[in-house]
Write an enzyme that holds these catalytic residues in place. Structure first.
Site, PDB file in Angstrom:
ATOM      1  N   ASN A  11       4.554  -0.742  -2.076  1.00  0.00           N
ATOM      2  CA  ASN A  11       3.486  -1.522  -1.454  1.00  0.00           C
ATOM      3  C   ASN A  11       2.337  -1.561  -2.450  1.00  0.00           C
ATOM      4  O   ASN A  11       1.621  -0.575  -2.613  1.00  0.00           O
ATOM      5  CB  ASN A  11       3.071  -0.853  -0.129  1.00  0.00           C
ATOM      6  CG  ASN A  11       1.856  -1.526   0.493  1.00  0.00           C
ATOM      7  OD1 ASN A  11       1.406  -2.570   0.023  1.00  0.00           O
ATOM      8  ND2 ASN A  11       1.319  -0.922   1.540  1.00  0.00           N
ATOM      9  N   LYS A  13      -0.358  -3.149  -2.320  1.00  0.00           N
ATOM     10  CA  LYS A  13      -1.692  -3.316  -1.702  1.00  0.00           C
ATOM     11  C   LYS A  13      -2.489  -4.382  -2.474  1.00  0.00           C
ATOM     12  O   LYS A  13      -1.891  -5.324  -2.994  1.00  0.00           O
ATOM     13  CB  LYS A  13      -2.404  -1.961  -1.590  1.00  0.00           C
ATOM     14  CG  LYS A  13      -1.532  -0.932  -0.858  1.00  0.00           C
ATOM     15  CD  LYS A  13      -2.260   0.331  -0.455  1.00  0.00           C
ATOM     16  CE  LYS A  13      -1.287   1.272   0.237  1.00  0.00           C
ATOM     17  NZ  LYS A  13      -1.945   2.497   0.746  1.00  0.00           N
ATOM     18  N   HIS A  97       0.699  -1.871   8.977  1.00  0.00           N
ATOM     19  CA  HIS A  97       0.178  -0.843   8.072  1.00  0.00           C
ATOM     20  C   HIS A  97      -1.157  -0.334   8.623  1.00  0.00           C
ATOM     21  O   HIS A  97      -1.948  -1.107   9.174  1.00  0.00           O
ATOM     22  CB  HIS A  97       0.003  -1.397   6.656  1.00  0.00           C
ATOM     23  CG  HIS A  97      -0.218  -0.302   5.653  1.00  0.00           C
ATOM     24  ND1 HIS A  97      -1.430   0.336   5.521  1.00  0.00           N
ATOM     25  CD2 HIS A  97       0.626   0.294   4.788  1.00  0.00           C
ATOM     26  CE1 HIS A  97      -1.314   1.278   4.599  1.00  0.00           C
ATOM     27  NE2 HIS A  97      -0.086   1.279   4.137  1.00  0.00           N
ATOM     28  N   GLU A  99      -3.811   0.347   7.251  1.00  0.00           N
ATOM     29  CA  GLU A  99      -4.992  -0.327   6.709  1.00  0.00           C
ATOM     30  C   GLU A  99      -5.271  -1.624   7.471  1.00  0.00           C
ATOM     31  O   GLU A  99      -6.422  -2.010   7.649  1.00  0.00           O
ATOM     32  CB  GLU A  99      -4.805  -0.545   5.199  1.00  0.00           C
ATOM     33  CG  GLU A  99      -4.939   0.788   4.455  1.00  0.00           C
ATOM     34  CD  GLU A  99      -4.112   0.931   3.194  1.00  0.00           C
ATOM     35  OE1 GLU A  99      -3.663  -0.080   2.629  1.00  0.00           O
ATOM     36  OE2 GLU A  99      -3.899   2.092   2.771  1.00  0.00           O
ATOM     37  N   GLU A 169       4.045   6.808   8.219  1.00  0.00           N
ATOM     38  CA  GLU A 169       2.978   7.052   7.250  1.00  0.00           C
ATOM     39  C   GLU A 169       1.803   7.745   7.945  1.00  0.00           C
ATOM     40  O   GLU A 169       0.929   7.073   8.503  1.00  0.00           O
ATOM     41  CB  GLU A 169       2.487   5.722   6.658  1.00  0.00           C
ATOM     42  CG  GLU A 169       3.556   4.941   5.922  1.00  0.00           C
ATOM     43  CD  GLU A 169       2.967   4.003   4.876  1.00  0.00           C
ATOM     44  OE1 GLU A 169       3.470   4.017   3.757  1.00  0.00           O
ATOM     45  OE2 GLU A 169       1.985   3.294   5.169  1.00  0.00           O
ATOM     46  N   GLY A 175      -2.882   7.835   0.215  1.00  0.00           N
ATOM     47  CA  GLY A 175      -3.871   7.739  -0.855  1.00  0.00           C
ATOM     48  C   GLY A 175      -4.700   8.997  -1.048  1.00  0.00           C
ATOM     49  O   GLY A 175      -5.724   8.966  -1.727  1.00  0.00           O
ATOM     50  N   SER A 214       1.312   9.349  -0.169  1.00  0.00           N
ATOM     51  CA  SER A 214       1.240  10.165  -1.386  1.00  0.00           C
ATOM     52  C   SER A 214       2.608  10.588  -1.915  1.00  0.00           C
ATOM     53  O   SER A 214       2.755  11.690  -2.451  1.00  0.00           O
ATOM     54  CB  SER A 214       0.338  11.387  -1.164  1.00  0.00           C
ATOM     55  OG  SER A 214      -0.985  10.975  -0.875  1.00  0.00           O
TER      56      SER A 214
HETATM   57  O1  LIG Z   1       0.183   3.374   2.361  1.00  0.00           O
HETATM   58  C1  LIG Z   1       1.109   3.695   1.637  1.00  0.00           C
HETATM   59  C2  LIG Z   1       2.275   2.825   1.461  1.00  0.00           C
HETATM   60  O2  LIG Z   1       2.285   1.788   2.393  1.00  0.00           O
HETATM   61  C3  LIG Z   1       1.083   4.965   0.881  1.00  0.00           C
HETATM   62  O3  LIG Z   1       0.132   4.853  -0.117  1.00  0.00           O
HETATM   63  P1  LIG Z   1       0.054   6.021  -1.249  1.00  0.00           P
HETATM   64  O4  LIG Z   1       1.464   6.191  -1.761  1.00  0.00           O
HETATM   65  O5  LIG Z   1      -0.883   5.464  -2.270  1.00  0.00           O
HETATM   66  O6  LIG Z   1      -0.439   7.234  -0.546  1.00  0.00           O
END
Ligand SMILES: O=C(CO)COP(=O)(O)O
Length: 256
Positions: A11, A13, A97, A99, A169, A175, A214
């Protein structure tokens, strides 16, 4: 028990550019040449699907997207449809997601609608679920993930999870560099599978449950030793071809 082929998905982002998209995909093609036993997908920003589609020609890496909207055409300014994603050969579509749940106030019911739109279009939903740090500390993880799964089951029936992907997640792990431990993640994955199995064992046996939060080139292998962790949804580490390739190879090796 059905054997499940792992899926590792990147992903990206809100990262990249036309040049970055081409470069990263060329790197992935080199790093992943000849690797079998793990399905691989990438979700660049939709702006770069054309570059990604072109760069992926001749590769087994599947294309995906980070979101979709529920309407197929018409006066919906700024929206992206399932048909548009299909036009670029996208297959795995991330929905729900954290976010988007947080910054765009997407509800469980709205996300279930997106799930239905993807199924109708023949695309693969990658449904993200997971609890906040406060919910985790309050012992509410199972309650939260049940609610997020049940929104789909109530709207579409458990069979909608046939051929679909769930990404667990935990928000506190995204992150932060603070991944869930393999045992912590396994416990929640087993709970999610049992929750679906209560409605249909067959659906539960085949559904891919990825872990996300992560995941990197040093912790992936241990996560994949867990029986209910069927791959990963990777953020930061998916932006570097060598790190992402290590994660894919770890999944292929662990699940061989
Ligand atoms: O949100 C994520 C994947 O959709 C995970 O992000 P990270 O791997 O940067 O923690």
């Amino acid at each position: 028990m059905a054997s499940r082929k792992p899926l590792v998905m990147g992903n990206w982002k809100l990262n990249g550019s036309k040049a970055f998209t081409k470069e990263l995909i060329e790197g992935l093609k080199t790093e992943l040449a000849g690797v079998e036993g793990c399905d691989v997908a990438i979700a660049p920003p939709v702006m770069y699907l054309a570059e990604a589609e072109a760069a992926l020609v001749g590769s087994k890496i599947a294309l995906g997207s980070q979101n979709v909207d529920v309407n197929v055409k018409g006066a919906f300014t700024g929206d992206i449809s399932t048909e548009m994603l299909k036009d670029f050969g996208a297959k795995y579509i991330i929905i729900g997601h954290s976010e988007r749940r947080t910054y765009h106030k997407e509800s469980d019911e709205f996300i279930a609608k997106k799930f239905g739109a993807l199924k109708e279009a023949g695309l693969v939903p990658v449904l993200c679920i997971g609890e906040t740090e406060a919910e985790n500390e309050a012992g509410k993880t199972e309650e939260v993930v049940s609610r997020q799964i049940d929104a789909v089951i109530n709207a579409l029936g458990v069979e909608a999870f046939n051929g679909a992907v769930i990404a667990y997640e935990p928000i506190w792990a995204i992150g932060t560099g603070k991944s869930a431990t393999p045992a912590q993640a396994q416990a929640v994955h087993a709970f999610i599978r049992a929750h679906i199995a209560a409605k249909s064992q067959a659906v539960a046996d085949q559904v891919i449950i990825q872990y996300g939060g992560s995941v990197n080139d040093s912790n992936a292998a241990e996560l994949f030793t867990q029986p209910d962790i069927d791959g990963a949804l990777v953020g930061g580490a998916s932006l570097k071809a060598p790190a992402f390739a290590v994660i894919v190879k770890a999944a292929a090796a662990a699940k061989a």
